[in-house]
Design a protein around this motif. Structure first.
Motif, PDB file in Angstrom:
ATOM      1  N   VAL A  22     -29.422   2.825 -26.166  1.00 24.45           N
ATOM      2  CA  VAL A  22     -28.629   1.724 -26.730  1.00 24.45           C
ATOM      3  C   VAL A  22     -27.251   1.693 -26.067  1.00 24.45           C
ATOM      4  CG1 VAL A  22     -27.521   0.841 -28.825  1.00 24.45           C
ATOM      5  CG2 VAL A  22     -29.867   1.712 -28.921  1.00 24.45           C
ATOM      6  N   ALA A  23     -26.648   2.863 -25.898  1.00 20.13           N
ATOM      7  CA  ALA A  23     -25.322   2.940 -25.269  1.00 20.13           C
ATOM      8  C   ALA A  23     -25.368   2.424 -23.832  1.00 20.13           C
ATOM      9  CB  ALA A  23     -24.814   4.378 -25.304  1.00 20.13           C
ATOM     10  N   LEU A  24     -26.440   2.726 -23.114  1.00 22.12           N
ATOM     11  CA  LEU A  24     -26.572   2.207 -21.749  1.00 22.12           C
ATOM     12  C   LEU A  24     -26.683   0.682 -21.750  1.00 22.12           C
ATOM     13  CD1 LEU A  24     -28.968   4.863 -20.200  1.00 22.12           C
ATOM     14  CD2 LEU A  24     -26.605   4.417 -19.511  1.00 22.12           C
ATOM     15  N   ALA A  25     -27.390   0.140 -22.725  1.00 26.65           N
ATOM     16  CA  ALA A  25     -27.505  -1.321 -22.814  1.00 26.65           C
ATOM     17  C   ALA A  25     -26.160  -1.954 -23.160  1.00 26.65           C
ATOM     18  CB  ALA A  25     -28.556  -1.696 -23.855  1.00 26.65           C
ATOM     19  N   VAL A  26     -25.484  -1.408 -24.155  1.00 26.03           N
ATOM     20  CA  VAL A  26     -24.172  -1.946 -24.565  1.00 26.03           C
ATOM     21  C   VAL A  26     -23.166  -1.799 -23.428  1.00 26.03           C
ATOM     22  CG1 VAL A  26     -22.229  -1.578 -26.138  1.00 26.03           C
ATOM     23  CG2 VAL A  26     -24.567  -1.587 -27.018  1.00 26.03           C
ATOM     24  N   GLY A  27     -23.123  -0.612 -22.846  1.00 28.16           N
ATOM     25  CA  GLY A  27     -22.197  -0.384 -21.743  1.00 28.16           C
ATOM     26  C   GLY A  27     -22.538  -1.218 -20.523  1.00 28.16           C
ATOM     27  N   GLY A  28     -23.818  -1.352 -20.238  1.00 33.01           N
ATOM     28  CA  GLY A  28     -24.239  -2.172 -19.104  1.00 33.01           C
ATOM     29  C   GLY A  28     -23.862  -3.630 -19.282  1.00 33.01           C
ATOM     30  N   TYR A  29     -23.992  -4.131 -20.497  1.00 35.00           N
ATOM     31  CA  TYR A  29     -23.616  -5.515 -20.767  1.00 35.00           C
ATOM     32  C   TYR A  29     -22.113  -5.722 -20.591  1.00 35.00           C
ATOM     33  CZ  TYR A  29     -23.255 -10.076 -22.949  1.00 35.00           C
ATOM     34  OH  TYR A  29     -23.002 -11.406 -23.171  1.00 35.00           O
ATOM     35  N   GLY A  30     -21.350  -4.756 -21.034  1.00 32.92           N
ATOM     36  CA  GLY A  30     -19.896  -4.883 -20.961  1.00 32.92           C
ATOM     37  C   GLY A  30     -19.290  -4.470 -19.635  1.00 32.92           C
ATOM     38  N   ALA A  44     -27.991  -4.898 -18.743  1.00 32.16           N
ATOM     39  CA  ALA A  44     -28.222  -4.279 -20.051  1.00 32.16           C
ATOM     40  C   ALA A  44     -29.692  -3.937 -20.276  1.00 32.16           C
ATOM     41  CB  ALA A  44     -27.727  -5.203 -21.162  1.00 32.16           C
ATOM     42  N   LEU A  45     -30.586  -4.618 -19.617  1.00 32.67           N
ATOM     43  CA  LEU A  45     -32.017  -4.319 -19.729  1.00 32.67           C
ATOM     44  C   LEU A  45     -32.464  -3.265 -18.718  1.00 32.67           C
ATOM     45  CD1 LEU A  45     -33.445  -7.923 -20.226  1.00 32.67           C
ATOM     46  CD2 LEU A  45     -33.259  -6.118 -21.949  1.00 32.67           C
ATOM     47  N   VAL A  46     -31.962  -3.356 -17.510  1.00 29.59           N
ATOM     48  CA  VAL A  46     -32.406  -2.461 -16.432  1.00 29.59           C
ATOM     49  C   VAL A  46     -31.944  -1.022 -16.662  1.00 29.59           C
ATOM     50  CG1 VAL A  46     -32.106  -1.939 -13.974  1.00 29.59           C
ATOM     51  CG2 VAL A  46     -32.678  -4.262 -14.701  1.00 29.59           C
ATOM     52  N   LEU A  47     -30.706  -0.822 -17.090  1.00 30.92           N
ATOM     53  CA  LEU A  47     -30.196   0.542 -17.256  1.00 30.92           C
ATOM     54  C   LEU A  47     -31.018   1.373 -18.245  1.00 30.92           C
ATOM     55  CD1 LEU A  47     -26.309   0.138 -17.087  1.00 30.92           C
ATOM     56  CD2 LEU A  47     -27.838   1.171 -15.400  1.00 30.92           C
ATOM     57  N   PRO A  48     -31.279   0.893 -19.468  1.00 32.26           N
ATOM     58  CA  PRO A  48     -32.081   1.718 -20.376  1.00 32.26           C
ATOM     59  C   PRO A  48     -33.530   1.901 -19.927  1.00 32.26           C
ATOM     60  CG  PRO A  48     -31.230  -0.221 -21.526  1.00 32.26           C
ATOM     61  CD  PRO A  48     -30.744  -0.280 -20.128  1.00 32.26           C
ATOM     62  N   GLY A  74     -30.322  17.815 -14.584  1.00 31.64           N
ATOM     63  CA  GLY A  74     -29.645  16.725 -13.895  1.00 31.64           C
ATOM     64  C   GLY A  74     -29.899  15.366 -14.515  1.00 31.64           C
ATOM     65  N   VAL A  75     -31.148  15.098 -14.871  1.00 27.44           N
ATOM     66  CA  VAL A  75     -31.488  13.810 -15.482  1.00 27.44           C
ATOM     67  C   VAL A  75     -30.810  13.678 -16.838  1.00 27.44           C
ATOM     68  CG1 VAL A  75     -33.383  12.505 -16.535  1.00 27.44           C
ATOM     69  CG2 VAL A  75     -33.604  13.382 -14.216  1.00 27.44           C
ATOM     70  N   GLN A  76     -30.813  14.744 -17.607  1.00 26.41           N
ATOM     71  CA  GLN A  76     -30.148  14.677 -18.906  1.00 26.41           C
ATOM     72  C   GLN A  76     -28.646  14.444 -18.746  1.00 26.41           C
ATOM     73  OE1 GLN A  76     -31.524  17.428 -22.010  1.00 26.41           O
ATOM     74  NE2 GLN A  76     -32.945  18.146 -20.438  1.00 26.41           N
ATOM     75  N   LEU A  77     -28.037  15.147 -17.808  1.00 24.19           N
ATOM     76  CA  LEU A  77     -26.605  14.961 -17.566  1.00 24.19           C
ATOM     77  C   LEU A  77     -26.312  13.547 -17.078  1.00 24.19           C
ATOM     78  CD1 LEU A  77     -23.823  16.262 -17.527  1.00 24.19           C
ATOM     79  CD2 LEU A  77     -24.294  17.005 -15.189  1.00 24.19           C
ATOM     80  N   LEU A  78     -27.137  13.049 -16.183  1.00 24.29           N
ATOM     81  CA  LEU A  78     -26.956  11.694 -15.663  1.00 24.29           C
ATOM     82  C   LEU A  78     -27.068  10.650 -16.766  1.00 24.29           C
ATOM     83  CD1 LEU A  78     -26.774   9.743 -13.171  1.00 24.29           C
ATOM     84  CD2 LEU A  78     -29.280   9.767 -13.202  1.00 24.29           C
ATOM     85  N   ILE A  79     -28.103  10.752 -17.581  1.00 27.33           N
ATOM     86  CA  ILE A  79     -28.338   9.731 -18.606  1.00 27.33           C
ATOM     87  C   ILE A  79     -27.349   9.867 -19.756  1.00 27.33           C
ATOM     88  CG2 ILE A  79     -30.000   8.883 -20.323  1.00 27.33           C
ATOM     89  CD1 ILE A  79     -32.178   9.538 -18.180  1.00 27.33           C
ATOM     90  N   TRP A  80     -27.211  11.082 -20.286  1.00 27.57           N
ATOM     91  CA  TRP A  80     -26.291  11.242 -21.413  1.00 27.57           C
ATOM     92  C   TRP A  80     -24.841  11.058 -20.966  1.00 27.57           C
ATOM     93  CZ3 TRP A  80     -27.827  15.308 -25.606  1.00 27.57           C
ATOM     94  CH2 TRP A  80     -29.012  14.893 -26.209  1.00 27.57           C
ATOM     95  N   GLY A  81     -24.486  11.630 -19.836  1.00 24.95           N
ATOM     96  CA  GLY A  81     -23.125  11.457 -19.324  1.00 24.95           C
ATOM     97  C   GLY A  81     -22.837  10.013 -18.979  1.00 24.95           C
ATOM     98  N   SER A  83     -24.265   7.345 -20.283  1.00 22.84           N
ATOM     99  CA  SER A  83     -24.164   6.516 -21.493  1.00 22.84           C
ATOM    100  C   SER A  83     -22.801   6.689 -22.157  1.00 22.84           C
ATOM    101  CB  SER A  83     -25.298   6.832 -22.465  1.00 22.84           C
ATOM    102  OG  SER A  83     -25.210   8.147 -22.950  1.00 22.84           O
ATOM    103  N   VAL A  84     -22.313   7.913 -22.201  1.00 22.93           N
ATOM    104  CA  VAL A  84     -20.987   8.167 -22.784  1.00 22.93           C
ATOM    105  C   VAL A  84     -19.900   7.520 -21.914  1.00 22.93           C
ATOM    106  CG1 VAL A  84     -19.301   9.974 -23.308  1.00 22.93           C
ATOM    107  CG2 VAL A  84     -21.669  10.238 -24.033  1.00 22.93           C
ATOM    108  N   ALA A  85     -20.006   7.687 -20.595  1.00 20.50           N
ATOM    109  CA  ALA A  85     -19.013   7.109 -19.687  1.00 20.50           C
ATOM    110  C   ALA A  85     -18.997   5.585 -19.772  1.00 20.50           C
ATOM    111  CB  ALA A  85     -19.298   7.558 -18.263  1.00 20.50           C
ATOM    112  N   LEU A  86     -20.174   4.971 -19.818  1.00 17.20           N
ATOM    113  CA  LEU A  86     -20.226   3.508 -19.920  1.00 17.20           C
ATOM    114  C   LEU A  86     -19.604   3.009 -21.212  1.00 17.20           C
ATOM    115  CD1 LEU A  86     -23.652   2.363 -18.447  1.00 17.20           C
ATOM    116  CD2 LEU A  86     -21.386   1.652 -17.741  1.00 17.20           C
TER     117      LEU A  86
END
Length: 122
Positions: A22-30, A44-48, A74-81, A83-86
């Motif tokens: 959800v954070a990737l979608a919200v962050g991607g949109y913004g 917002a659709l492609v990132l999640p 690495g994948v967990q850090l990339l995705i979770w990091g 999403s938080v950064a976005l």
């Protein structure tokens, strides 16, 4: 009591995984605030979706790629990091802080009790 806490933490982990999508979608949109809405929706659709594919391949419990702890972390850090950064860069700093803090506490707890690591094979 420890098993109950571990079950709670694994449940929280699943919820955090979903929250990161959800954070990737919200962050991607913004991310491109003044851009065309169609492009913002596409981002917002492609990132999640990309994150879910990567997570399923390299970080999920029944992942097909099991030989690389580096890929797992690495994948967990990339995705979770990511999403938080976005969230943080798109004006949702308090949400980013809370999400990141929960992710860290959950990961540390599960690591301490020996659950949910690349060494665990089920």
């Amino acid at each position: 009591m420890r098993k109950v806490m571990t079950g709670v933490q694994l449940t929280l982990r699943l919820l955090l995984e979903l929250a990161s999508l959800v954070a990737l979608a919200v962050g991607g949109y913004g991310l491109w605030g003044g851009g065309p809405v169609a492009v913002r929706v596409l981002i917002a659709l492609v990132l999640p979706v990309a994150a879910a594919v990567l997570w399923g391949r390299y970080a999920a419990p029944r992942r097909p790629v099991r030989h690389s702890a580096v890929a797992w972390y690495g994948v967990q850090l990339l995705i979770w990091g990511g999403s938080v950064a976005l969230l943080a860069v798109t004006g949702h700093a308090s949400w980013a802080t809370w999400l990141g803090a929960l992710m860290i506490v959950n990961t540390v707890w599960l690591r301490l009790v020996g659950e949910w690591s690349p060494a665990i094979e089920r």
